[in-house]
Write an enzyme that holds these catalytic residues in place. Structure first.
Site, PDB file in Angstrom:
ATOM      1  CB  THR A  28      -0.935   0.057   1.228  1.00 52.09           C
ATOM      2  OG1 THR A  28      -0.137  -0.088   2.400  1.00 52.09           O
ATOM      3  CG2 THR A  28      -1.988  -1.038   1.159  1.00 52.09           C
ATOM      4  CG  PHE A  35      -7.088  -7.672  -1.412  1.00 49.61           C
ATOM      5  CD1 PHE A  35      -5.728  -7.891  -1.222  1.00 49.61           C
ATOM      6  CD2 PHE A  35      -7.614  -7.803  -2.691  1.00 49.61           C
ATOM      7  CE1 PHE A  35      -4.909  -8.260  -2.272  1.00 49.61           C
ATOM      8  CE2 PHE A  35      -6.799  -8.177  -3.753  1.00 49.61           C
ATOM      9  CZ  PHE A  35      -5.443  -8.411  -3.544  1.00 49.61           C
ATOM     10  CB  VAL A 103      -0.509 -11.385  -7.643  1.00 52.90           C
ATOM     11  CG1 VAL A 103      -1.173 -12.542  -6.894  1.00 52.90           C
ATOM     12  CG2 VAL A 103      -1.452 -10.181  -7.696  1.00 52.90           C
ATOM     13  CG  HIS A 119      -2.534 -15.830  -2.967  1.00 52.13           C
ATOM     14  ND1 HIS A 119      -3.025 -14.899  -2.093  1.00 52.13           N
ATOM     15  CD2 HIS A 119      -2.617 -17.025  -2.317  1.00 52.13           C
ATOM     16  CE1 HIS A 119      -3.399 -15.496  -0.970  1.00 52.13           C
ATOM     17  NE2 HIS A 119      -3.147 -16.781  -1.082  1.00 52.13           N
ATOM     18  CG  ASN A 208      -1.624  -5.720   9.663  1.00 49.18           C
ATOM     19  OD1 ASN A 208      -1.157  -6.028   8.562  1.00 49.18           O
ATOM     20  ND2 ASN A 208      -2.926  -5.514   9.856  1.00 49.18           N
TER      21      ASN A 208
HETATM   22  P1  NAD Z   1     -11.277 -20.819  -0.480  1.00 49.08           P
HETATM   23  O1  NAD Z   1     -11.845 -21.203   0.835  1.00 49.08           O
HETATM   24  O2  NAD Z   1     -11.723 -21.524  -1.700  1.00 49.08           O
HETATM   25  O3  NAD Z   1      -9.673 -20.923  -0.386  1.00 49.08           O
HETATM   26  C1  NAD Z   1      -9.033 -22.053   0.059  1.00 49.08           C
HETATM   27  C2  NAD Z   1      -8.323 -22.560  -1.161  1.00 49.08           C
HETATM   28  O4  NAD Z   1      -7.066 -22.992  -0.798  1.00 49.08           O
HETATM   29  C3  NAD Z   1      -9.155 -23.688  -1.743  1.00 49.08           C
HETATM   30  O5  NAD Z   1      -9.198 -23.559  -3.153  1.00 49.08           O
HETATM   31  C4  NAD Z   1      -8.369 -24.919  -1.336  1.00 49.08           C
HETATM   32  O6  NAD Z   1      -8.379 -25.906  -2.345  1.00 49.08           O
HETATM   33  C5  NAD Z   1      -6.955 -24.363  -1.229  1.00 49.08           C
HETATM   34  N1  NAD Z   1      -6.202 -25.116  -0.195  1.00 49.08           N
HETATM   35  C6  NAD Z   1      -6.646 -25.462   1.014  1.00 49.08           C
HETATM   36  N2  NAD Z   1      -5.700 -26.152   1.655  1.00 49.08           N
HETATM   37  C7  NAD Z   1      -4.630 -26.224   0.820  1.00 49.08           C
HETATM   38  C8  NAD Z   1      -3.365 -26.816   0.908  1.00 49.08           C
HETATM   39  N3  NAD Z   1      -2.967 -27.468   2.001  1.00 49.08           N
HETATM   40  N4  NAD Z   1      -2.520 -26.694  -0.136  1.00 49.08           N
HETATM   41  C9  NAD Z   1      -2.909 -26.006  -1.233  1.00 49.08           C
HETATM   42  N5  NAD Z   1      -4.102 -25.432  -1.383  1.00 49.08           N
HETATM   43  C10 NAD Z   1      -4.949 -25.557  -0.356  1.00 49.08           C
HETATM   44  O7  NAD Z   1     -11.446 -19.265  -0.743  1.00 49.08           O
HETATM   45  P2  NAD Z   1     -10.413 -18.194  -0.160  1.00 49.08           P
HETATM   46  O8  NAD Z   1      -9.660 -18.822   0.987  1.00 49.08           O
HETATM   47  O9  NAD Z   1     -11.126 -16.960   0.181  1.00 49.08           O
HETATM   48  O10 NAD Z   1      -9.414 -17.858  -1.399  1.00 49.08           O
HETATM   49  C11 NAD Z   1      -8.872 -18.911  -2.187  1.00 49.08           C
HETATM   50  C12 NAD Z   1      -7.608 -18.477  -2.826  1.00 49.08           C
HETATM   51  O11 NAD Z   1      -7.833 -17.492  -3.880  1.00 49.08           O
HETATM   52  C13 NAD Z   1      -6.719 -17.796  -1.817  1.00 49.08           C
HETATM   53  O12 NAD Z   1      -5.395 -18.174  -2.061  1.00 49.08           O
HETATM   54  C14 NAD Z   1      -6.930 -16.330  -2.183  1.00 49.08           C
HETATM   55  O13 NAD Z   1      -5.884 -15.536  -1.756  1.00 49.08           O
HETATM   56  C15 NAD Z   1      -6.927 -16.422  -3.677  1.00 49.08           C
HETATM   57  N6  NAD Z   1      -7.355 -15.151  -4.270  1.00 49.08           N
HETATM   58  C16 NAD Z   1      -6.473 -14.446  -5.068  1.00 49.08           C
HETATM   59  C17 NAD Z   1      -6.846 -13.240  -5.589  1.00 49.08           C
HETATM   60  C18 NAD Z   1      -5.859 -12.431  -6.389  1.00 49.08           C
HETATM   61  O14 NAD Z   1      -6.228 -11.441  -7.010  1.00 49.08           O
HETATM   62  N7  NAD Z   1      -4.608 -12.856  -6.338  1.00 49.08           N
HETATM   63  C19 NAD Z   1      -8.119 -12.747  -5.379  1.00 49.08           C
HETATM   64  C20 NAD Z   1      -8.987 -13.494  -4.590  1.00 49.08           C
HETATM   65  C21 NAD Z   1      -8.577 -14.688  -4.019  1.00 49.08           C
HETATM   66  N1  APR Z   2       1.666  -1.365   6.647  1.00 52.22           N
HETATM   67  C1  APR Z   2       1.229  -2.421   7.396  1.00 52.22           C
HETATM   68  N2  APR Z   2       0.003  -2.960   7.274  1.00 52.22           N
HETATM   69  C2  APR Z   2      -0.819  -2.410   6.353  1.00 52.22           C
HETATM   70  C3  APR Z   2      -0.447  -1.322   5.539  1.00 52.22           C
HETATM   71  C4  APR Z   2       0.863  -0.793   5.730  1.00 52.22           C
HETATM   72  N3  APR Z   2       1.325   0.258   5.014  1.00 52.22           N
HETATM   73  N4  APR Z   2      -1.482  -1.010   4.725  1.00 52.22           N
HETATM   74  C5  APR Z   2      -2.471  -1.872   5.017  1.00 52.22           C
HETATM   75  N5  APR Z   2      -2.083  -2.707   5.997  1.00 52.22           N
HETATM   76  C6  APR Z   2      -2.817  -3.840   6.595  1.00 52.22           C
HETATM   77  C7  APR Z   2      -4.311  -3.638   6.653  1.00 52.22           C
HETATM   78  O1  APR Z   2      -4.650  -3.100   7.912  1.00 52.22           O
HETATM   79  C8  APR Z   2      -4.820  -5.075   6.506  1.00 52.22           C
HETATM   80  O2  APR Z   2      -4.952  -5.696   7.781  1.00 52.22           O
HETATM   81  O3  APR Z   2      -2.585  -4.930   5.726  1.00 52.22           O
HETATM   82  C9  APR Z   2      -3.698  -5.793   5.764  1.00 52.22           C
HETATM   83  C10 APR Z   2      -4.087  -6.121   4.326  1.00 52.22           C
HETATM   84  O4  APR Z   2      -5.036  -7.169   4.412  1.00 52.22           O
HETATM   85  P1  APR Z   2      -5.911  -7.517   3.111  1.00 52.22           P
HETATM   86  O5  APR Z   2      -6.363  -6.256   2.481  1.00 52.22           O
HETATM   87  O6  APR Z   2      -6.904  -8.555   3.535  1.00 52.22           O
HETATM   88  O7  APR Z   2      -4.848  -8.178   2.119  1.00 52.22           O
HETATM   89  P2  APR Z   2      -4.294  -9.675   2.222  1.00 52.22           P
HETATM   90  O8  APR Z   2      -4.263 -10.140   3.642  1.00 52.22           O
HETATM   91  O9  APR Z   2      -3.048  -9.709   1.443  1.00 52.22           O
HETATM   92  O10 APR Z   2      -5.415 -10.537   1.426  1.00 52.22           O
HETATM   93  C11 APR Z   2      -5.117 -11.955   1.225  1.00 52.22           C
HETATM   94  O11 APR Z   2      -7.006 -12.154  -0.258  1.00 52.22           O
HETATM   95  O12 APR Z   2      -8.256 -11.411  -2.006  1.00 52.22           O
HETATM   96  C12 APR Z   2      -7.255 -12.272  -1.644  1.00 52.22           C
HETATM   97  O13 APR Z   2      -5.587 -13.117  -2.976  1.00 52.22           O
HETATM   98  C13 APR Z   2      -5.983 -11.950  -2.359  1.00 52.22           C
HETATM   99  O14 APR Z   2      -3.745 -12.225  -1.594  1.00 52.22           O
HETATM  100  C14 APR Z   2      -5.004 -11.659  -1.265  1.00 52.22           C
HETATM  101  C15 APR Z   2      -5.620 -12.383  -0.111  1.00 52.22           C
END
Ligand code: NAD
Ligand code: APR
Length: 237
Positions: A28, A35, A103, A119, A208
């Protein structure tokens, strides 16, 4: 001067195997929205409607628009001081691995070497049908797969998809043999990455912007911005 920053700098210097787990909060300060904070991506877009395999199949225009916006938004951004410090600490042997949910590829851009992208990466593209790799401009121009005509997608893990097996396994290995795990900028809302801090016998630290939201109990919790906290620790190591 902060006693917590002082403690973390001592733990970092005395640890033999340190793993870092990062999330969107790491980026950020590079002006990439996270997110789930107030100004996070998901506040005006429900992640379950765009970052999912269903959206890829049933609502490609929305899926394509969302990821094109993120790809183009990234072009104006660059790694921040937090990424740079972690790369420097790896050079100095202070940390051994970074497992990231991000990512954006910024840890790599900042010079870190041992990174596990849990991811996937928004800089890789493939056909959603035949999985043949594709180019960014093909995705952005909405070209179809040149081998099978299928729709293209970024190489990110969508909700409901499995994580890349190797990244997951290698991250787990590092976490399990760590005597120090530092979790930076993640709400730990998403499974299974959120489980990693529970899988170490080492000391766990949470850096955080909001520390009252996590349900995991850490040995040390430091509230603040990743870049600012890492800079303070860096001055002591
Ligand atoms: P979810 O509950 O479907 O996620 C759990 C996922 O992790 C499932 O697909 C499951 O098969 C997999 N999993 C569980 N245990 C595992 C293991 N031991 N080894 C490998 N995979 C395992 O839904 P969620 O948790 O909200 O999100 C699923 C995934 O999608 C997360 O990794 C999330 O970060 C990712 N995601 C990525 C983006 C992006 O833009 N990069 C956006 C949204 C979600
Ligand atoms: N320094 C420290 N912490 C911060 C900062 C900063 N500058 N800016 C934001 N944060 C904290 C926020 O308070 C929040 O708790 O970082 C955290 C970000 O959390 P999310 O927005 O949930 O992001 P993340 O945990 O990476 O989400 C996990 O969700 O949608 C999927 O795949 C996507 O990888 C993502 C996964």
């Amino acid at each position: 001067y902060s006693p917590k920053v002082d403690t973390l700098s001592k733990w970092l210097q005395n640890s033999t195997h340190t793993t870092i787990l990062t999330g969107a909060g790491m980026s950020t300060e590079s002006n990439i929205p996270d997110f789930r904070s107030k100004e996070g991506w998901w506040n005006n877009i429900d992640p379950r409607t765009v970052a999912t395999t269903d959206a890829l199949r049933d609502d490609y225009d929305l899926f394509h628009e969302f990821y094109s916006m993120r790809i183009n938004g990234l072009k104006q951004c660059k790694p921040n001081i937090g990424h740079d410090i972690l790369a420097d600490w790896e050079q100095k042997g202070l940390i051994q691995a970074i497992a990231t949910q991000n990512v954006d590829g910024f840890h790599t851009l900042a010079g870190s070497k041992n990174i596990y992208e849990l991811h996937g990466s928004i800089h890789k593209f493939r056909c959603g049908n035949c999985a043949m790799s594709a180019e960014e401009e093909d995705f952005l121009s909405e070209s179809n797969c040149k081998y099978c005509g299928g729709k293209l997608r970024p190489g990110v893990v969508l909700f409901g998809e499995m994580l890349p097996e190797e990244s997951w396994r290698d991250s787990l290995t590092h976490i399990q043999k760590s005597d120090l795990v530092i979790v930076i900028g993640t709400s730990l809302e998403v499974y299974p990455a959120s489980q990693l801090p529970k899988m170490t016998n080492g000391k766990t630290v949470y850096i955080n912007a909001e520390v009252d939201t996590t349900h995991h109990n850490f040995d040390l919790m430091i509230e603040g911005k990743a870049g600012e906290i890492l800079k303070l620790v860096d001055e002591l190591v």
